[in-house]
Scaffold this motif. Structure first.
Motif: not given
Length: 638
Positions: A38-41, A115-126
């Motif tokens: 999430d936005a806070d990691g 093997l590719v490392e790719q982190n994803v961060r999700l946000g709240q609110g739309s």
């Protein structure tokens, strides 16, 4: 869990892992892996990554484990690409990478070896932004709308043509502050509301859960009004044209010295100003500053050149004929190439040739032919001709003599095109054997810009064909390759055009002209330049009676050869010998001398630049290795 649609069934074996562990993937695994946070990691469990092949078609979907780690297995199929949608309960839907929707998402292929490392961060609110783009009359505009995060690097686009009626909409954007631009191909960029720069655009606040409506009317474009005059007489140029490079990428033409170019993008633009064949384009190219909603008035003065104009018509119906092109050929000395500078008639039959500089003022013959256009083949075929005062001819000696005049445009008689016929025949040698690869021409050929290949050249059976000849009496020149050992010759098995046998061609008919080739004579020699022992150059030979190129090759010489050269492929004839050492030189005295070359023999000459340069043979105005009228490229004059 994993959900596979029919489109992803072929990947089932490779993508079989359904339950993902919290530990990293094995070292020999391939694909994508990483953490969803999430936005806070903090890790996000059960966040799913869907592989889309279209906005509505999902090939496969992979979800993160309790520790937020996901893995998308790789595949050897690198041709299939996807856009990835990431979604989880309580979070805003994201598309790889940080995009609001399918349109803005990056298209990727799955890794095949790493093997590719790719982190994803999700946000709240739309939030969402929508609106309608119209022109100054209120009509919908097809445009690209882009939003720019004021406090981040976030960007997203929408196309008004996707929804129609000038409408756009972007959903799933992070709540926050944005500036908005509108772009279309003809109007360029503007910033909302009605601004030229980003700095002066409004910053819009978009709240969580809200959809902000932002409409925009595109700004008016600018206009250029150009007055174009003759720099010598001050009179209006009859048919001026203006091209605004980048502001409006097309030639706009006017009449009587006036050109109005509307719908010009704002900015500082380089312009190209022309006045047809009678004027040289403005040089240097002027720059014009254009403002929206304003008329920019400019003036240009064009330098007149030498030119001529005429109309091309069907000989039977007098209807104007489009796509008839001409070569300019000197009456003597040089002939014409198969790839010469072209000027062609327009839909109204109008043909303009020029402009020419003062040092190009000469007398020309005009060779007219129908241009080949594979994308728009002509409905009616016309035959080649030498333009005469009252029709056409196959004999250059009957051609109209067009003498250019400095800074003036003259009018020559109408060119009347007839229906074509054909000449064909077989090329043999003295022993009666067929000779393939010999190109044929209905005019004196100059090889300075290459030969013509295909149907004009003899095939494996020695057969050649020349199509699209006007219904006149024609000679045929046979031009074997320089290394073939055969001599150039004309129909009737003679050395020069004036002695050739001329054959009558009839519209729709086929005439036969055969050839019997002989072994070519060689001109050999040495060129010395006392002022430059390292001089390089080349040698041409011209038939002394016609001035046509006499053989297939030119002799090249340099310091490595000690100035020695050979010119192959002559029938028995008298020739003038021209050689170039950074200057125009001729064999013999300052009045030039002819040399007798003979079939099957070698004739030797020696040439010294001290005594023979600068003076062509008597009566030769401007002979050259590349005669006037042969240019480095082709252009079409309208």
């Amino acid at each position: 869990m994993t959900r596979l649609r029919a489109a992803g069934a072929a990947l089932l074996a490779a993508l079989a892992t359904i339950s993902l562990s919290a530990t990293p993937a094995a070292a020999d695994a391939v694909g994508y892996t990483g953490l969803v946070t999430d936005a806070d990691g903090e890790p996000v469990a059960n966040a799913c990554l869907a592989l889309h092949t279209s906005p509505d078609e999902v090939a496969a979907e992979y979800c993160s484990d309790a520790q937020g780690r996901y893995t998308i297995p790789g595949t050897a199929d690198t041709t299939t690409t996807y856009k990835i949608r990431v979604h989880a309960d309580g979070f805003r839907t994201e598309w790889w990478y940080s995009a609001p929707d399918y349109l803005n998402a990056d298209r990727i292929s799955l890794p095949a070896y790493d093997l590719v490392e790719q982190n994803v961060r999700l946000g709240q609110g739309s939030a969402g932004i929508k609106g309608r783009i119209t022109d100054e009359t209120g009509a919908p505009v097809e445009a690209t709308v882009t939003i720019y995060g004021e406090d981040s690097n976030y960007e997203a686009i929408a196309y008004t043509w996707n929804l129609g009626d000038g409408r756009y909409q972007i959903d799933n954007v992070p709540p926050g502050r944005y500036r908005i631009s509108v772009y279309d191909n003809s109007r360029g960029y503007q910033w909302v509301p009605g601004q030229e720069t980003r700095d002066t655009a409004t910053v819009f606040e978009v709240a969580d859960g809200a959809t902000l409506t932002v409409d925009e009317q595109v700004l008016p474009l600018g206009e250029i009004e150009a007055r174009v005059t003759d720099s010598v007489t001050g009179k209006p140029v009859p048919r001026p044209c203006l091209y605004v490079m980048g502001g409006r990428d097309e030639f706009i033409c006017g009449t009587n010295g006036l050109v109005r170019v509307t719908d010009v993008r704002p900015g500082s633009w380089t312009t190209e100003v022309t006045g047809g064949a009678s004027y040289f384009p403005a040089d240097p190219q002027p720059t014009v500053d254009v403002r929206r909603g304003a008329v920019t008035e400019v003036s240009y003065a064009l330098r007149p050149g030498a030119a001529f104009t005429t109309t091309v018509r069907d000989a039977a119906t007098s209807a104007p004929v489009d796509g008839i092109c001409v070569h300019l050929v000197q009456p003597k000395w040089g002939g014409q190439s198969a790839h010469m500078w072209q000027y062609c008639s327009g839909a109204d039959g109008r043909l303009e040739v020029g402009p020419f500089e003062a040092d190009e003022l000469a007398t020309w013959n005009v060779y007219a032919y129908q241009a080949d256009n594979p994308y728009n083949p002509p409905v009616r075929r016309y035959g080649d001709q030498w333009v005469t005062a009252a029709g056409g001819s196959g004999d250059q000696r009957a051609a109209l003599a067009v003498t250019l005049q400095a800074a003036r445009t003259i009018t020559i008689p109408t060119i009347r095109m007839d229906q074509p016929g054909t000449i064909t025949g077989t090329v043999r040698n003295a022993a009666g054997e067929v000779v393939p690869g010999v190109c044929s021409y209905p005019y004196a050929f100059h090889p300075g810009q290459g030969a013509i290949f295909g149907k004009n050249c003899s095939d494996a059976s020695g057969r050649y064909t020349i199509n699209d000849l006007g219904p006149y009496r024609w000679p045929v020149e046979f031009a074997p390759n320089a290394n073939s050992g055969y001599a150039w010759q004309w129909s009737g098995n003679v050395a020069d055009r004036f002695a050739a046998t001329y054959t009558q061609v009839k519209s729709g008919g086929t005439a036969t002209v055969n050839a019997k080739l002989v072994a070519g004579g060689v001109l050999a020699g040495k060129v010395t330049d006392p002022a430059d022992p390292w001089a390089t150059g080349y040698v041409w030979t011209y038939n002394a009676r016609t001035g046509d190129i006499a053989s297939a090759s030119y002799g090249y010489f340099d310091s490595g050869s000690g100035g020695s050269f050979t010119v192959k492929g002559h029938r028995t004839q008298d020739v003038y010998v021209q050689y170039w050492v950074n200057k125009d030189c001729w064999y013999g005295s300052r009045q030039a001398q002819t040399v007798r070359v003979k079939v099957g023999a070698t004739t030797t000459v020696a040439m010294n630049t001290d005594s023979t340069c600068g003076a062509p043979p008597t009566g030769v105005a401007r002979a050259a290795a590349a005669p006037l009228g042969i240019r480095p490229d082709s252009r079409t004059g309208r």
